[in-house]
Each structure stands twice: as structure tokens, then as C-alpha cells.
Design a protein around this motif. Sequence first.
Motif, PDB file in Angstrom:
ATOM      1  N   PRO A   1       0.827  -1.210   0.000  1.00  9.75           N
ATOM      2  CA  PRO A   1       0.000   0.000   0.000  1.00  9.75           C
ATOM      3  C   PRO A   1       0.862   1.261   0.000  1.00  9.75           C
ATOM      4  O   PRO A   1       2.042   1.227   0.360  1.00  9.75           O
ATOM      5  N   GLU A   2       0.269   2.348  -0.394  1.00 12.79           N
ATOM      6  CA  GLU A   2       0.967   3.633  -0.339  1.00 12.79           C
ATOM      7  C   GLU A   2       0.995   4.119   1.105  1.00 12.79           C
ATOM      8  O   GLU A   2      -0.025   4.116   1.791  1.00 12.79           O
ATOM      9  N   VAL A   3       2.168   4.490   1.576  1.00 15.66           N
ATOM     10  CA  VAL A   3       2.315   4.970   2.951  1.00 15.66           C
ATOM     11  C   VAL A   3       2.056   6.470   2.979  1.00 15.66           C
ATOM     12  O   VAL A   3       2.674   7.235   2.241  1.00 15.66           O
ATOM     13  N   HIS A   4       1.125   6.883   3.829  1.00 12.70           N
ATOM     14  CA  HIS A   4       0.755   8.294   3.931  1.00 12.70           C
ATOM     15  C   HIS A   4       1.430   8.943   5.129  1.00 12.70           C
ATOM     16  O   HIS A   4       1.915   8.270   6.039  1.00 12.70           O
ATOM     17  N   GLN A   5       1.436  10.266   5.111  1.00 13.03           N
ATOM     18  CA  GLN A   5       1.998  11.018   6.230  1.00 13.03           C
ATOM     19  C   GLN A   5       0.923  11.903   6.841  1.00 13.03           C
ATOM     20  O   GLN A   5       0.030  12.396   6.158  1.00 13.03           O
ATOM     21  N   CYS A   6       1.037  12.091   8.152  1.00 17.37           N
ATOM     22  CA  CYS A   6       0.184  13.039   8.858  1.00 17.37           C
ATOM     23  C   CYS A   6       1.100  13.997   9.609  1.00 17.37           C
ATOM     24  O   CYS A   6       2.320  13.967   9.437  1.00 17.37           O
ATOM     25  N   ASP A   7       0.536  14.861  10.436  1.00 14.23           N
ATOM     26  CA  ASP A   7       1.350  15.845  11.146  1.00 14.23           C
ATOM     27  C   ASP A   7       2.365  15.191  12.078  1.00 14.23           C
ATOM     28  O   ASP A   7       3.417  15.756  12.358  1.00 14.23           O
ATOM     29  N   SER A   8       2.054  13.989  12.546  1.00 14.45           N
ATOM     30  CA  SER A   8       2.943  13.309  13.498  1.00 14.45           C
ATOM     31  C   SER A   8       3.957  12.391  12.828  1.00 14.45           C
ATOM     32  O   SER A   8       4.824  11.840  13.495  1.00 14.45           O
ATOM     33  N   GLY A   9       3.834  12.177  11.504  1.00 15.78           N
ATOM     34  CA  GLY A   9       4.778  11.302  10.808  1.00 15.78           C
ATOM     35  C   GLY A   9       4.072  10.322   9.896  1.00 15.78           C
ATOM     36  O   GLY A   9       2.969  10.569   9.408  1.00 15.78           O
ATOM     37  N   TRP A  10       4.713   9.168   9.663  1.00 18.63           N
ATOM     38  CA  TRP A  10       4.129   8.142   8.804  1.00 18.63           C
ATOM     39  C   TRP A  10       2.937   7.489   9.484  1.00 18.63           C
ATOM     40  O   TRP A  10       2.971   7.193  10.679  1.00 18.63           O
ATOM     41  N   VAL A  11       1.904   7.214   8.711  1.00 18.94           N
ATOM     42  CA  VAL A  11       0.738   6.496   9.225  1.00 18.94           C
ATOM     43  C   VAL A  11       0.949   5.005   8.965  1.00 18.94           C
ATOM     44  O   VAL A  11       1.186   4.609   7.821  1.00 18.94           O
ATOM     45  N   PRO A  12       0.882   4.164  10.006  1.00 16.92           N
ATOM     46  CA  PRO A  12       1.063   2.728   9.766  1.00 16.92           C
ATOM     47  C   PRO A  12      -0.076   2.164   8.931  1.00 16.92           C
ATOM     48  O   PRO A  12      -1.150   2.753   8.814  1.00 16.92           O
ATOM     49  N   VAL A  13       0.162   1.001   8.354  1.00 14.00           N
ATOM     50  CA  VAL A  13      -0.856   0.324   7.547  1.00 14.00           C
ATOM     51  C   VAL A  13      -1.657  -0.597   8.470  1.00 14.00           C
ATOM     52  O   VAL A  13      -1.089  -1.389   9.217  1.00 14.00           O
ATOM     53  N   TYR A  14      -2.968  -0.454   8.418  1.00 12.93           N
ATOM     54  CA  TYR A  14      -3.835  -1.276   9.267  1.00 12.93           C
ATOM     55  C   TYR A  14      -4.331  -2.479   8.481  1.00 12.93           C
ATOM     56  O   TYR A  14      -4.722  -2.357   7.324  1.00 12.93           O
ATOM     57  N   THR A  15      -4.325  -3.629   9.146  1.00 16.91           N
ATOM     58  CA  THR A  15      -4.691  -4.871   8.464  1.00 16.91           C
ATOM     59  C   THR A  15      -6.170  -5.203   8.594  1.00 16.91           C
ATOM     60  O   THR A  15      -6.645  -6.164   7.994  1.00 16.91           O
ATOM     61  N   ASP A  16      -6.886  -4.431   9.403  1.00 13.86           N
ATOM     62  CA  ASP A  16      -8.306  -4.706   9.604  1.00 13.86           C
ATOM     63  C   ASP A  16      -9.071  -3.399   9.768  1.00 13.86           C
ATOM     64  O   ASP A  16      -8.502  -2.357  10.086  1.00 13.86           O
ATOM     65  N   ALA A  17     -10.383  -3.482   9.552  1.00 14.69           N
ATOM     66  CA  ALA A  17     -11.236  -2.295   9.618  1.00 14.69           C
ATOM     67  C   ALA A  17     -11.269  -1.700  11.023  1.00 14.69           C
ATOM     68  O   ALA A  17     -11.464  -0.477  11.193  1.00 14.69           O
ATOM     69  N   GLN A  18     -11.097  -2.528  12.036  1.00 18.74           N
ATOM     70  CA  GLN A  18     -11.133  -2.040  13.425  1.00 18.74           C
ATOM     71  C   GLN A  18      -9.835  -1.355  13.844  1.00 18.74           C
ATOM     72  O   GLN A  18      -9.741  -0.807  14.938  1.00 18.74           O
ATOM     73  N   LYS A  19      -8.834  -1.398  12.984  1.00 18.49           N
ATOM     74  CA  LYS A  19      -7.522  -0.810  13.255  1.00 18.49           C
ATOM     75  C   LYS A  19      -6.905  -1.376  14.539  1.00 18.49           C
ATOM     76  O   LYS A  19      -6.308  -0.649  15.342  1.00 18.49           O
ATOM     77  N   SER A  20      -7.042  -2.698  14.700  1.00 22.24           N
ATOM     78  CA  SER A  20      -6.496  -3.332  15.898  1.00 22.24           C
ATOM     79  C   SER A  20      -5.115  -3.936  15.659  1.00 22.24           C
ATOM     80  O   SER A  20      -4.460  -4.373  16.605  1.00 22.24           O
ATOM     81  N   LEU A  21      -4.678  -3.984  14.389  1.00 21.48           N
ATOM     82  CA  LEU A  21      -3.345  -4.493  14.070  1.00 21.48           C
ATOM     83  C   LEU A  21      -2.705  -3.570  13.042  1.00 21.48           C
ATOM     84  O   LEU A  21      -3.162  -3.475  11.906  1.00 21.48           O
ATOM     85  N   ALA A  22      -1.654  -2.867  13.472  1.00 16.40           N
ATOM     86  CA  ALA A  22      -0.967  -1.891  12.623  1.00 16.40           C
ATOM     87  C   ALA A  22       0.412  -2.409  12.247  1.00 16.40           C
ATOM     88  O   ALA A  22       1.055  -3.125  13.024  1.00 16.40           O
ATOM     89  N   LEU A  23       0.870  -2.043  11.059  1.00 18.93           N
ATOM     90  CA  LEU A  23       2.157  -2.531  10.560  1.00 18.93           C
ATOM     91  C   LEU A  23       2.904  -1.425   9.843  1.00 18.93           C
ATOM     92  O   LEU A  23       2.327  -0.662   9.075  1.00 18.93           O
ATOM     93  N   MET A  24       4.211  -1.355  10.110  1.00 17.84           N
ATOM     94  CA  MET A  24       5.101  -0.519   9.311  1.00 17.84           C
ATOM     95  C   MET A  24       6.310  -1.359   8.936  1.00 17.84           C
ATOM     96  O   MET A  24       6.920  -2.007   9.790  1.00 17.84           O
TER      97      MET A  24
END
Length: 273
Positions: A70-93
Motif C-alpha cells: 500500500p501507499e504509505v501516507h503522512q500526517c502531522d505526526s509522521g508516517w501512518v502505519p498500515v492497518y490490516t483490519d477495519a477495526q484498526k487493531s493491528l498496525a504494521l510498518m
Amino acid sequence: VERWVTMLQGGNLAQVQHVVLILSGKGGVGKSTLTTELALALRHAGKKVGILDVDLCGPSIPRMLSVGKPEVHQCDSGWVPVYTDAQKSLALMSIGFLLEDPDEAVVWRGPKKTALIGQFVSDVAWGELDVLLVDTPPGTSDEHLAVLENLKKQHKVDGAILITTPQAVSTGDVRREITFCKKTGLRILGIVENMSGFVCPHCSECSNIFSKGGGEELAKLTGSVYLGSVPLDPLLTTSIEEGKDFIQTFPDSATFSAINSIAQTLLTSIQNP
């Protein structure tokens, strides 16, 4: 402004409760596989989990979690991790997200690797996490020092889980990893013996093709906690290759019980240091 507030409050790890490193003295012992399965087990236990994949030369976890590139996005705090599920319970970088070609080799000298690891540790906006698992490269090189030093600037590192296979060649290398932990003041949360016997999918007989008991013996010799053993399981191999959630797909397997037991022991250990 948000970035400065985050930094003043302890950086992007401020809302992470626990940080655990996954180490091994050598490659090929299934470290990334167990990192992935532990993360899934913790998620199924109701925890919010992150994986930081800093195995720069072999970033395999994105495939294991079936997130592609996936394309890695940035926010004001830095890189946004990639979430593997809709609930955002597992994040990956993972560095795998940053490589243009999946077949590209990372041919970098130490300073460049160290700089990227520093960015990975400080510039990923993890948000609220119960546990951050850090999948490291094999060995005890400058990359491990870079991970540890950068983490300690922002957060208490709860400790490390060491992965070995049963045979003496593997446990010998992991003994050097134990020495690394002691020299750097890193608490050893325990040792896991992976590939501990092969369970035949037809007759359920267990064959110890890599011998057996090396991990438990190493734990006794070094005064470390033995977290348990995980057998070679064709079902686990298939689920990892296809990016499926093994724990959800095969909840009745002995391998699930082993991984779940290790995850529960890990939780108890970091919550009651």
C-alpha cells in the motif's frame, strides 16, 4: 503544532503501553512467522497491536498479513502505519512498503540503515497500542543497537523474546544473542523453540526432524524463561503463504494452542514485570 505536542509528550510511542523485541542469533528460525502469529494471538485476546518490521533485507511480514504494497501516507505526526483490519487493531510498518520493486535488494552501508531505523522508530504515528512487537534482523549487529538506542530515547523497552530451533547449531547462535541482551541491559522475556517436531497432517505422529529440547535446555543453562515450543505445521505454512489468519482458521490445532499459550505468558510477563 500537533507534532510538537506529541514530541513533548514522549514522541510517537507516547500512547504505546509495551514494547517487545523479537530476536534470534541466526536467520531461518521463523522469527517473522512467530512475530506475525503472536500479533494475531494478541489481537484475538482483545489487544491493539503494532508490528515494526525492521528486517531491512527480508521484510516478509507484509506478505504474511496479506497487505500487499500500500501507499504509505503522512500526517502531522509522521508516517501512518498500515492497518490490516477495519477495526484498526493491528498496525504494521515495514520497509517493504517503501521499496519500489519487491525484488529490489537493500544494498546499504551501516549509517544509511541506522538512519532509516531511527526514522522508523521515531516517525511512525502509532497512536494507542497495547503492545508493539519489533521484528529485527538476525544477529547482533549495528541494526540491533540502532533499534534499541532509538527506542530507549522515547520509551521503556519491556524486553525481548528469543527464537531458536532445537538443534545445537541454532541454540549456539542464540546464546550469543543472550549475551547481547545482557550487555545492553535488555530483559529476556523468554525463549521459544520453533520447528519443534513435525506433526504429520495424516496420522498426527510427531517426528523430531531437527532434534528436540534445545530451546528448553538453553533456557535452563542461561536462567531464562522457557515460553514453549511451536511445531512445524503444514497448515501454518499454508496460511502464512496465503496471508490468512491461522488462529482464526484453525482454532483447534495444537499449534494454535502453543502460540496462544506463549502470547498469554508474554502478556502476564510484561504486565507484571
